[in-house]
Motif scaffolding. Structure first.
Motif, short mmCIF file in Angstrom:
data_model
loop_
_atom_site.label_atom_id
_atom_site.label_comp_id
_atom_site.label_asym_id
_atom_site.label_seq_id
_atom_site.Cartn_x
_atom_site.Cartn_y
_atom_site.Cartn_z
N UNK A 68 0.81 -1.22 0.00
CA UNK A 68 0.00 0.00 0.00
C UNK A 68 0.84 1.27 0.00
N UNK A 69 1.93 1.25 0.79
CA UNK A 69 2.68 2.49 1.02
C UNK A 69 4.07 2.47 0.41
N UNK A 70 4.47 1.34 -0.17
CA UNK A 70 5.82 1.15 -0.70
C UNK A 70 6.88 1.45 0.36
N UNK A 71 6.57 1.01 1.58
CA UNK A 71 7.49 1.21 2.70
C UNK A 71 8.07 -0.14 3.14
N UNK A 72 9.35 -0.09 3.53
CA UNK A 72 10.00 -1.28 4.07
C UNK A 72 9.75 -1.34 5.58
N UNK A 73 9.04 -2.35 6.02
CA UNK A 73 8.64 -2.46 7.43
C UNK A 73 8.78 -3.93 7.82
N UNK A 74 10.02 -4.38 8.04
CA UNK A 74 10.28 -5.83 8.16
C UNK A 74 9.55 -6.50 9.33
N UNK A 75 9.08 -7.72 9.08
CA UNK A 75 8.49 -8.52 10.14
C UNK A 75 9.56 -8.98 11.12
N UNK A 76 10.76 -9.18 10.61
CA UNK A 76 11.84 -9.62 11.48
C UNK A 76 12.06 -11.12 11.46
N UNK A 77 11.26 -11.83 10.68
CA UNK A 77 11.47 -13.27 10.58
C UNK A 77 11.00 -13.77 9.23
N UNK A 78 11.33 -15.04 8.97
CA UNK A 78 10.97 -15.65 7.69
C UNK A 78 9.64 -16.38 7.81
N UNK A 79 9.14 -16.81 6.68
CA UNK A 79 7.94 -17.64 6.68
C UNK A 79 8.25 -18.99 7.30
N UNK A 80 7.23 -19.76 7.56
CA UNK A 80 7.39 -21.07 8.18
C UNK A 80 8.12 -22.04 7.25
N UNK A 81 8.69 -23.11 7.81
CA UNK A 81 9.34 -24.12 7.01
C UNK A 81 8.36 -24.87 6.13
N UNK A 82 7.24 -25.28 6.75
CA UNK A 82 6.16 -25.93 6.03
C UNK A 82 4.90 -25.11 6.27
N UNK A 83 3.96 -25.13 5.33
CA UNK A 83 2.73 -24.36 5.55
C UNK A 83 2.06 -24.72 6.88
N UNK A 84 1.75 -23.70 7.67
CA UNK A 84 1.05 -23.91 8.92
C UNK A 84 1.83 -24.67 9.96
N UNK A 85 3.14 -24.46 10.02
CA UNK A 85 3.99 -25.17 10.98
C UNK A 85 3.51 -25.03 12.41
N UNK A 86 3.02 -23.84 12.75
CA UNK A 86 2.55 -23.56 14.12
C UNK A 86 3.59 -23.98 15.16
N UNK A 87 4.76 -23.36 15.15
CA UNK A 87 5.87 -23.83 15.99
C UNK A 87 5.59 -23.75 17.48
N UNK A 88 4.68 -22.90 17.88
CA UNK A 88 4.36 -22.81 19.31
C UNK A 88 3.19 -23.70 19.71
N UNK A 89 2.21 -23.85 18.81
CA UNK A 89 0.98 -24.53 19.22
C UNK A 89 0.89 -25.97 18.75
N UNK A 90 1.84 -26.42 17.92
CA UNK A 90 1.80 -27.81 17.47
C UNK A 90 3.03 -28.59 17.88
N UNK A 91 3.82 -28.05 18.81
CA UNK A 91 5.02 -28.78 19.22
C UNK A 91 4.70 -29.86 20.25
#
Lengths: 219, 127
Positions: free
Chosen positions: A189-212
């Motif tokens: 929308x704004x052409x601004x760089x606003x990093x999330x600070x992390x990458x996408x999951x290894x597999x779709x829907x990994x849920x690293x906190x709720x499926x461990x």
């Protein structure tokens, strides 16, 4: 030495199966387990409806493969949140509504509908649908979830470690999701760089906190 | 009327005695600009009022308007009869006059919505 083994005492009589110590210990610590249970049903109603609505939102990110992948992660993880907490509702002597319409109506977050006007029959025109509008719906859905699970953390902190553990795990992933959609919406929308600070999951829907530590492998 | 040059209004919050909040029985008064929600202003003033979704949907932040005027430009689930009955969702409500509200009215608003066959009241109180 006594001839008979003594059971622990408390507000639940030995052998009484009409009450659950797992609920009474929460009450003894100042939280109404029935009120908590109802709030959990509202919260997982939102996770479940979000899972549905994200399916539709993802479909309409046509040609935006990177956005679709991120939305798919969030979609599957929201389903995982539903799956994680459903057993807790039953542990607290609750149940899912028999009518899915009741479940959806009591969801604690708004319907994340495709952001385009609907006609009286539920049809909708996608001609003027903008990617940034979809991303904004996704972002605000995640923000609602963060507020909801933060409230449940507040409610259970120091009183119900089992529910608190679930809520804080979910909260971790909802905060990831918000960061993702802030990054994508800022750029789109704004052409601004606003990093999330992390990458996408290894597999779709990994849920690293709720499926461990899953209750089963289906979620 | 105490509208100032930057369109800020005085909002008075009455917390019922029977509320579970630390502020039960207290009355608080603070300034709220026309672009600020009453909930945000209250929390900024150190008054922690109940609110979950903060999108005008879950109705946990319901209040009753005793005096004044508010608008709900972004509420997702707020109907004409809600307004006519004096209910307010403070998470999205913005003042348009000096106003007084009784907060923590979730249970009452849930019953009102149920009586009008509106969610979430009709889905949560139907058993």
């Amino acid at each position: 030495m006594a001839n008979e083994k003594e059971h622990g005492s408390g507000s639940v009589e030995p052998g009484d199966t009409s009450k659950r110590v797992g609920a009474e210990v929460i009450r003894e610590r100042g939280v109404d387990p029935e009120e908590l249970r109802e709030k959990l049903i509202d919260a997982i109603g939102a996770e479940f409806t979000t899972y549905y609505y994200y399916t539709n939102l993802r479909m309409h990110l046509a040609g935006e493969e990177d956005y679709k992948e991120i939305t798919e992660d969030a979609r599957l993880e929201d389903r995982a949140h539903f799956e994680l907490v459903v057993p807790r509702v039953y542990e607290l002597e609750g149940s899912l509504p028999n009518d899915i319409r009741d479940f959806a109506d009591r969801a604690s977050c708004p319907d994340a509908e495709v952001p385009t006007p609907m006609d009286d029959s539920g049809g909708f025109d996608t001609e003027d649908l903008a990617v940034e509008d979809i991303l904004e719906v996704l972002l605000e859905a995640e923000r609602c979830a963060i507020r909801t699970w933060s409230e449940i953390c507040d409610m259970t902190r120091g009183a119900d470690p089992r529910t608190y553990d679930m809520a804080q795990r979910i909260l971790n992933e909802e905060m990831d999701h918000e960061a993702w959609f802030i990054e994508l919406l800022s750029k789109e929308r704004d052409d601004e760089i606003n990093p999330a600070g992390h990458f996408a999951r290894g597999e779709p829907g990994d849920a690293p906190y709720t499926k461990n530590n899953p209750f089963n492998d289906s979620a | 009327m105490t509208q100032s040059s930057d369109d800020t209004w005085t909002v008075t919050i009455v917390v019922p005695e029977e509320s579970s909040l630390d502020e039960a029985g207290e009355t608080h008064e603070f300034a709220v600009s026309e672009n600020e929600t009453i909930l945000a202003a209250a929390r900024s003033a150190g008054v922690w009022l109940t609110a979950d979704c903060q999108q005008g949907w879950c109705i946990t932040c319901a209040a009753r308007l005793v005096d004044g005027d508010v608008v709900h430009p972004n509420a997702r689930r707020y109907d004409t009869e809600d307004r006519e009955a004096g209910y307010v969702l403070i998470c999205t409500a913005k003042p348009r006059a000096d106003s007084t509200l009784v907060v923590e009215q979730y249970d009452e608003f849930l019953e009102f919505r149920a009586a009008n066959n509106k969610p979430p009241g009709n889905s949560k109180l139907s058993d």
